[in-house]
Design an enzyme around this catalytic site. Structure first.
Site, PDB file in Angstrom:
ATOM      1  N   GLU A   2      -2.379  35.829 -18.160  1.00  0.00           N
ATOM      2  CA  GLU A   2      -3.399  36.516 -17.353  1.00  0.00           C
ATOM      3  C   GLU A   2      -4.278  35.515 -16.609  1.00  0.00           C
ATOM      4  O   GLU A   2      -4.680  35.757 -15.467  1.00  0.00           O
ATOM      5  CB  GLU A   2      -4.246  37.425 -18.246  1.00  0.00           C
ATOM      6  CG  GLU A   2      -3.466  38.542 -18.943  1.00  0.00           C
ATOM      7  CD  GLU A   2      -2.698  39.436 -17.983  1.00  0.00           C
ATOM      8  OE1 GLU A   2      -3.156  39.625 -16.830  1.00  0.00           O
ATOM      9  OE2 GLU A   2      -1.620  39.943 -18.372  1.00  0.00           O
ATOM     10  N   GLY A   7      -0.159   9.215 -16.534  1.00  0.00           N
ATOM     11  CA  GLY A   7       0.006   7.783 -16.300  1.00  0.00           C
ATOM     12  C   GLY A   7       0.411   7.029 -17.544  1.00  0.00           C
ATOM     13  O   GLY A   7       0.859   7.599 -18.534  1.00  0.00           O
ATOM     14  N   GLY A  12      16.546  12.671 -39.551  1.00  0.00           N
ATOM     15  CA  GLY A  12      17.789  13.417 -39.393  1.00  0.00           C
ATOM     16  C   GLY A  12      18.717  12.765 -38.386  1.00  0.00           C
ATOM     17  O   GLY A  12      18.466  11.662 -37.886  1.00  0.00           O
ATOM     18  N   ASN A  36      15.930   8.515 -19.473  1.00  0.00           N
ATOM     19  CA  ASN A  36      15.665   8.833 -18.073  1.00  0.00           C
ATOM     20  C   ASN A  36      15.879   7.594 -17.211  1.00  0.00           C
ATOM     21  O   ASN A  36      16.485   6.616 -17.659  1.00  0.00           O
ATOM     22  CB  ASN A  36      14.255   9.419 -17.914  1.00  0.00           C
ATOM     23  CG  ASN A  36      13.171   8.486 -18.452  1.00  0.00           C
ATOM     24  OD1 ASN A  36      13.324   7.264 -18.453  1.00  0.00           O
ATOM     25  ND2 ASN A  36      12.072   9.057 -18.918  1.00  0.00           N
ATOM     26  N   GLY A  54      16.217   5.368 -33.210  1.00  0.00           N
ATOM     27  CA  GLY A  54      16.736   6.528 -33.914  1.00  0.00           C
ATOM     28  C   GLY A  54      16.067   6.823 -35.233  1.00  0.00           C
ATOM     29  O   GLY A  54      16.164   7.940 -35.736  1.00  0.00           O
ATOM     30  N   GLY A  60      19.053   8.482 -40.383  1.00  0.00           N
ATOM     31  CA  GLY A  60      20.141   9.364 -39.980  1.00  0.00           C
ATOM     32  C   GLY A  60      21.156   8.672 -39.094  1.00  0.00           C
ATOM     33  O   GLY A  60      21.073   7.471 -38.815  1.00  0.00           O
ATOM     34  N   ASP A  81      22.258   8.575 -35.501  1.00  0.00           N
ATOM     35  CA  ASP A  81      21.631   8.969 -34.244  1.00  0.00           C
ATOM     36  C   ASP A  81      22.492   8.582 -33.049  1.00  0.00           C
ATOM     37  O   ASP A  81      23.157   7.543 -33.051  1.00  0.00           O
ATOM     38  CB  ASP A  81      20.253   8.323 -34.131  1.00  0.00           C
ATOM     39  CG  ASP A  81      19.376   8.656 -35.333  1.00  0.00           C
ATOM     40  OD1 ASP A  81      19.171   9.851 -35.588  1.00  0.00           O
ATOM     41  OD2 ASP A  81      18.939   7.719 -36.027  1.00  0.00           O
TER      42      ASP A  81
END
Length: 511
Positions: free
Chosen positions: A161, A258, A320, A327, A335, A338, A340
């Site tokens: 809203e 930033g 895990g 990117n 990792g 686990g 990874d």
């Protein structure tokens, strides 16, 4: 400041971008400083009954309805919390004012009644009308009976809203306005924008709500509100670490203005997916589901998003088996515990990969200076092959057993490596993996097994005296077949045969 009988100045907008336009009404507030207030009375002194207002004061228009009730103190606290979520991402300054006969807020919120219990709330868009910015909560709806805590459908409704009060519209088609731009079906859902009415998971299954609702504007909401008012360029401008754990549930979008070494850190044990790309999503911590009447539907949805035009450089996984997607920046991907995996969506030959200063690195050949650092990462998956890096763990066990049982050249057999890694990652012990490898040779006689291992290690057929001690140990159950395979696999000569030291630099290739 507006009064009960006047509205603040507005301005008209058009982005010429269909995705953003699908969320825009025709106008926004002209100022980025926007006032808000909480009406405590439906006295005509505080509401306009003139043309463009709420009409005859003894009718059933919103403020005149006998069900009019001010927001509770708890409601107001969560309302301000929702306002802050919009201010975090956009160049907005919200100022609370006390209502008088001459001054009220641009945005006002109170309870009134709609007979339809499924109508939770409604809002008037920015306009010259004195109704503009008014948010009405239905006393017969859920919000009257549920706390507006973040994660609830009530808090999401208030965020929704407020989006209207700031100039955002629903993203779907309007049958009364053929010119209305609509989002594509795959984007018109509350995973991408809280202005949608559609709850759907990745499989396209639709429900009525989430098990835990968004606590911030989502990716498309942020892009739209920043188009209207500009970005909040002072929010999280240093090197920030966004930490998530298993004690709380999350459903949000990160806006970061930033810093050059920001990180997402997961301090939990549930297998997670961390995607650092802008406008992309991760699954971190407690699962969030689309629900229908309180029942989970399908697979968990992505619950942590990164806003468009945001760069998070680093990621730290939990205990895990985590998956990481980097990117375009130089990433540090750790990792944690686990097994990874870092996923690279391109062919292996387009990248330089190696080990330096105790860690692995990877860089695109087109930009070799832009290196990703891999720490505690066991697998790297390109779109045509994979590399297993845990040569001190499962990958080392598989490589050594391949050399001992199938010969040194078999270490380059990516299909064999993949089978072994799958079995090891599924939980087979080193001894069980050794027995599995021996079974794959279809040899059952102890003499044949010992001969095979000796030949692969030394390149010659063993004499009877060479192999008798090992055959006797097998015959007398002093050693298992799997343990004998390990004995051969862990030998120094096998390590030399398979070039184990070099494998520790390059990883074990698999498909």
């Amino acid at each position: 400041m507006p009064s009960p009988f006047t509205s603040s100045e507005i301005t008209h907008v058009d982005s010429a971008n269909d995705t953003i336009d699908s969320l825009l009404s025709i106008s926004r507030w002209a100022s980025t400083t926007i006032s808000y207030s909480f009406p405590i009375s439906n006295n005509p002194l505080f509401w306009s009954s003139l043309s463009g207002g709420y009409g005859f004061q003894f009718g059933d228009g919103e403020p005149w309805n006998s069900a009019f009730v001010p927001l509770t103190a708890a409601d107001q606290t969560n309302f301000v919390r929702a306002l802050q979520q919009w201010a975090n991402v956009a160049n907005l300054n919200f100022v609370q004012v006390a209502e008088t006969a001459s001054e009220v807020g641009d945005i006002r919120a109170a309870y009134t009644e709609d007979p339809d219990e499924s109508t939770l709330a409604w809002t008037y868009l920015p306009s010259p009308s004195t109704l503009a910015g008014d948010i009405w909560i239905n006393t017969k709806g859920l919000l009257r009976f549920q706390d507006w805590n973040p994660g609830s459908i009530s808090f999401e409704t208030i965020l929704h809203e407020l989006g209207h009060a700031l100039g955002l519209e629903h993203p779907f088609a309007d049958p009364n306005d053929p010119s209305k731009v609509a989002l594509p079906r795959d984007l018109d859902n509350t995973r991408h924008t809280i202005m949608s009415y559609t709850y759907s998971n990745l499989e396209g299954d639709e429900g009525t709500e989430f098990s835990f609702h968004p606590t911030t504007p989502m990716v498309l909401d942020i892009s739209a509100i920043q188009f209207l008012y500009g970005s909040n360029n002072f929010y999280h401008t240093t090197n920030d670490t966004y930490t998530f754990d298993d004690a709380s549930t999350y459903h949000e979008t990160i806006w970061d203005a930033g810093g050059f070494s920001d990180a997402i850190r997961y301090a939990g044990a549930i297998p997670s997916l961390i995607d650092l790309n802008p406008a992309s999503a991760s699954r971190i911590g407690q699962s969030v589901y689309v629900q229908s009447n309180g029942v989970n539907i399908g697979s968990p949805i992505h619950n942590i998003w990164i806003a468009d035009n945001v760069t998070i450089e680093n990621a730290i996984g939990g205990q895990g088996n985590d998956i990481f997607i980097g990117n375009s920046a130089s990433n540090s991907l750790d990792g944690g515990g686990g097994t990874d995996t870092v996923v690279i969506g391109f062919p292996r030959h387009q990248f330089t990969f190696g080990k330096s200063s105790g860690h692995y690195f990877i860089a695109a050949n087109t930009n070799p200076a832009n290196q990703d650092i891999l720490l505690n990462i066991e697998r790297v998956e390109f779109d045509d092959t994979g590399l297993a890096l845990d040569l001190d763990g499962h990958a080392g066990e598989v490589a050594k057993l391949l050399g001992a049982v199938f010969g040194a050249s078999s270490v380059a057999n990516q299909e064999y490596a993949s089978i072994g890694l799958t079995k090891a990652d599924e939980g087979l012990s080193y001894e069980q993996l050794g027995a599995f490898a021996i079974n794959a040779t279809n040899l059952t006689h102890h003499d044949e097994i010992v001969t095979l291992l000796w030949l692969n290690l030394f390149g010659t057929i063993p004499t009877q005296s060479d192999k008798s001690p090992y055959i006797n140990m097998l015959d007398n159950d002093e050693i298992s077949v799997g343990s004998l395979a390990i004995l051969a696999a862990d030998s120094e000569v096998n390590a030399q045969n398979i070039h184990l030291t070099e494998l520790m630099q390059t990883g074990l290739a698999y498909i």
